[in-house]
Write a protein that holds these residues in place. Sequence first.
Motif, PDB file in Angstrom:
ATOM      1  N   VAL A  53     -12.270  -2.427   2.130  1.00 43.62           N
ATOM      2  CA  VAL A  53     -11.361  -1.734   3.039  1.00 43.62           C
ATOM      3  C   VAL A  53     -10.729  -2.736   3.997  1.00 43.62           C
ATOM      4  CG1 VAL A  53     -11.133   0.137   4.721  1.00 43.62           C
ATOM      5  CG2 VAL A  53     -12.887   0.283   2.931  1.00 43.62           C
ATOM      6  N   ASN A  54      -9.393  -2.811   3.993  1.00 44.49           N
ATOM      7  CA  ASN A  54      -8.729  -3.659   4.979  1.00 44.49           C
ATOM      8  C   ASN A  54      -8.714  -2.909   6.308  1.00 44.49           C
ATOM      9  OD1 ASN A  54      -6.548  -1.965   3.709  1.00 44.49           O
ATOM     10  ND2 ASN A  54      -5.265  -3.002   5.225  1.00 44.49           N
ATOM     11  N   THR A  55      -9.166  -3.564   7.365  1.00 43.15           N
ATOM     12  CA  THR A  55      -9.363  -2.910   8.651  1.00 43.15           C
ATOM     13  C   THR A  55      -8.587  -3.619   9.761  1.00 43.15           C
ATOM     14  OG1 THR A  55     -11.323  -4.241   9.191  1.00 43.15           O
ATOM     15  CG2 THR A  55     -11.698  -2.185   7.970  1.00 43.15           C
ATOM     16  N   PHE A  65     -14.162   3.263  11.101  1.00 44.89           N
ATOM     17  CA  PHE A  65     -15.308   2.350  11.104  1.00 44.89           C
ATOM     18  C   PHE A  65     -16.608   3.155  11.111  1.00 44.89           C
ATOM     19  CE2 PHE A  65     -12.589  -1.189  12.941  1.00 44.89           C
ATOM     20  CZ  PHE A  65     -12.814  -2.083  11.907  1.00 44.89           C
ATOM     21  N   LEU A  68     -17.204   4.206   7.601  1.00 45.55           N
ATOM     22  CA  LEU A  68     -17.628   3.072   6.777  1.00 45.55           C
ATOM     23  C   LEU A  68     -19.100   2.765   7.029  1.00 45.55           C
ATOM     24  CD1 LEU A  68     -14.517   0.739   7.140  1.00 45.55           C
ATOM     25  CD2 LEU A  68     -15.164   2.108   5.151  1.00 45.55           C
ATOM     26  N   ALA A  84     -15.769  -4.557   4.920  1.00 50.23           N
ATOM     27  CA  ALA A  84     -14.614  -4.458   5.811  1.00 50.23           C
ATOM     28  C   ALA A  84     -13.888  -5.800   5.806  1.00 50.23           C
ATOM     29  CB  ALA A  84     -15.072  -4.106   7.224  1.00 50.23           C
ATOM     30  N   CYS A 104     -16.381  -4.477  17.118  1.00 45.89           N
ATOM     31  CA  CYS A 104     -16.922  -3.518  16.140  1.00 45.89           C
ATOM     32  C   CYS A 104     -18.392  -3.217  16.396  1.00 45.89           C
ATOM     33  CB  CYS A 104     -16.703  -4.030  14.724  1.00 45.89           C
ATOM     34  SG  CYS A 104     -14.961  -3.956  14.225  1.00 45.89           S
ATOM     35  N   LEU A 110     -21.368  -1.371  14.218  1.00 51.24           N
ATOM     36  CA  LEU A 110     -21.124  -1.809  12.843  1.00 51.24           C
ATOM     37  C   LEU A 110     -22.123  -2.881  12.423  1.00 51.24           C
ATOM     38  CD1 LEU A 110     -18.798  -0.606  11.198  1.00 51.24           C
ATOM     39  CD2 LEU A 110     -17.630  -2.769  11.427  1.00 51.24           C
ATOM     40  N   MET A 114     -18.670  -7.868   6.929  1.00 45.97           N
ATOM     41  CA  MET A 114     -17.249  -8.021   7.251  1.00 45.97           C
ATOM     42  C   MET A 114     -16.816  -9.425   6.860  1.00 45.97           C
ATOM     43  SD  MET A 114     -16.916  -6.345  11.053  1.00 45.97           S
ATOM     44  CE  MET A 114     -15.139  -6.168  10.998  1.00 45.97           C
ATOM     45  N   ASN A 143      -3.318  -0.372   7.511  1.00 46.81           N
ATOM     46  CA  ASN A 143      -4.748  -0.641   7.677  1.00 46.81           C
ATOM     47  C   ASN A 143      -5.573   0.502   7.081  1.00 46.81           C
ATOM     48  OD1 ASN A 143      -4.246  -2.999   9.364  1.00 46.81           O
ATOM     49  ND2 ASN A 143      -3.581  -1.515  10.904  1.00 46.81           N
ATOM     50  N   PHE A 144      -6.813   0.198   6.761  1.00 49.16           N
ATOM     51  CA  PHE A 144      -7.788   1.157   6.249  1.00 49.16           C
ATOM     52  C   PHE A 144      -7.393   1.736   4.899  1.00 49.16           C
ATOM     53  CE2 PHE A 144      -8.933   0.600  10.609  1.00 49.16           C
ATOM     54  CZ  PHE A 144     -10.314   0.550  10.561  1.00 49.16           C
ATOM     55  N   LYS A 146      -8.346   1.688   0.966  1.00 50.86           N
ATOM     56  CA  LYS A 146      -9.636   1.521   0.306  1.00 50.86           C
ATOM     57  C   LYS A 146      -9.455   1.226  -1.171  1.00 50.86           C
ATOM     58  CE  LYS A 146     -10.297   4.693   3.750  1.00 50.86           C
ATOM     59  NZ  LYS A 146      -8.979   4.954   4.362  1.00 50.86           N
TER      60      LYS A 146
END
Length: 179
Positions: A53-55, A65, A68, A84, A104, A110, A114, A143-144, A146
């Motif tokens: 997932v690009n965050t 987040f 995730l 992430a 995060c 989190l 990452m 962003n986000f 998947k």
Amino acid sequence: MRRRMVLAGIGIGLLAFTGQAATLPGAGAFSFASIDGGIVDLADWRGKPVLVVNTASLCGFAGQFDDLQALHERYGARGLLVLAVPSDDFNQELADAQAVKEYCAVNFDLTLPMTDITHVRGAQAHPFYKWMAAEHGFTPGWNFNKVLIGAQGEVLGTWGSAVKPTAGAITKRIEPLLR
């Protein structure tokens, strides 16, 4: 002779792109710099599903987040890697990897893996994302986004920002892949 040189050049190009011999790889051929130092090598997860997932910390979708992390806690012990990939390609990421990691941890507790801040689109995109664009026609539009990778490195699905990581569309694809 010239044809052999061209074919050898193609093979070398594939080797440089994928880190493997002249075969088109699955997603397992890629690795990312970890936000903690070292490498997250997708080959280490061959045989298991991976959700990439690009965050971005400052994105309106940053609440994902929590989702995730929930997937990581719910399915991690059964084999799922939730990865992430912080990116500033949409100008919504903090200035450096340490700031991202702290933000995060403090705001979302989190603990999932990452990567370092990574380009996900354009000429500077990470090789994984270049491969996704070239082979699967998928480039993150925001962003986000998947990407679900299967046990053999195959792409099983892609979802946009609006689809929560815990949505049935994603979890129903993950659950049969777990041990």
